[in-house]
Scaffold this motif. Structure first.
Motif, short mmCIF file in Angstrom:
data_model
loop_
_atom_site.label_atom_id
_atom_site.label_comp_id
_atom_site.label_asym_id
_atom_site.label_seq_id
_atom_site.Cartn_x
_atom_site.Cartn_y
_atom_site.Cartn_z
N LEU A 125 2.07 17.55 -26.64
CA LEU A 125 1.13 17.98 -27.41
C LEU A 125 1.24 19.64 -27.09
CD1 LEU A 125 -1.96 16.44 -25.90
CD2 LEU A 125 -1.01 15.98 -28.25
N ALA A 126 1.19 20.34 -28.61
CA ALA A 126 1.56 21.90 -28.60
C ALA A 126 0.11 22.42 -28.02
CB ALA A 126 1.89 22.27 -29.99
N GLU A 127 0.06 23.53 -27.29
CA GLU A 127 -0.92 24.38 -26.89
C GLU A 127 -1.33 25.12 -28.38
OE1 GLU A 127 -0.37 26.68 -23.36
OE2 GLU A 127 -0.56 24.62 -21.99
N PRO A 128 -2.46 25.85 -28.35
CA PRO A 128 -2.82 26.66 -29.58
C PRO A 128 -2.09 27.49 -29.83
CG PRO A 128 -4.95 25.80 -28.28
CD PRO A 128 -3.67 25.42 -27.77
N THR A 129 -1.48 28.23 -28.71
CA THR A 129 -0.60 29.53 -29.01
C THR A 129 0.57 29.06 -29.53
OG1 THR A 129 0.28 29.05 -26.83
CG2 THR A 129 -1.58 30.39 -27.00
N GLY A 130 1.19 27.73 -29.32
CA GLY A 130 2.62 27.18 -29.81
C GLY A 130 3.68 27.74 -29.03
#
Length: 173
Positions: A125-130
């Motif tokens: 899963l990618a964190e919102p910051t990328g």
């Protein structure tokens, strides 16, 4: 119940799993990143944990990985294989913040696993910051068991230039 700090545990069926409540891998602070949105091209630090049944302990594998993105497809290869003897390849697909695919690792011919080839599936899963992708790997063990453990990719550099690749070609500490 696992001891504090022990997150990879026998699953009771011959394999190993991440212990409940284990959380993600503790990651070092990422260097400033330039990646935005869903463009994952660049150099990443790959870290995963695995249990070695022959050594009776959990270990961490680390590689600097060059990821290249075309559309929603990501391909990755380790940059430090010429120094460490171990190489990692990733074939992934991004769907918004979910990254799914396969991994192959060819271990060092002079290392503990003597050039063994391991492979399996990976879901992150990618964190919102990328700047961080975190999830789990799945793969077969030598005793016909299925193992799993935590895996993360931490963004290091948005450049894919020859000089950036050379900077990260040494094995991570």
């Amino acid at each position: 119940m696992p001891e504090p700090g022990e997150r990879v545990q026998p699953d009771g069926h011959g394999g190993h799993d991440l212990a409940a409540g284990g959380g993600g891998i503790e990651s070092p602070d990422a260097e400033p990143a330039t990646a935005t949105g869903q463009n994952y091209s660049g150099i990443w630090l790959s870290r995963y944990e695995f249990f070695s049944s022959s050594r009776g302990d959990t270990f961490v594998g680390k590689h600097h990985v060059l990821l290249l993105q075309r559309g929603n497809r990501l391909t990755g290869r380790s940059l430090s294989s010429s120094h460490s003897g171990s190489s990692l390849m990733l074939d992934l697909q991004a769907d918004r913040n979910v990254v799914t695919g396969t991994w192959i690792e060819q271990t060092a011919s002079e290392g503990y696993y003597r050039g063994a080839r391991y492979h399996g599936a990976l879901q992150l899963l990618a964190e919102p910051t990328g700047r961080r992708l975190a999830g789990k790997w799945l793969g077969f063990g030598k005793d016909f068991d299925v193992n799993t453990g935590p895996w993360e990719l931490v963004f290091r550099d948005g450049s894919t230039s020859r000089s950036a690749v050379e900077r990260y070609s040494a094995p991570p500490e």
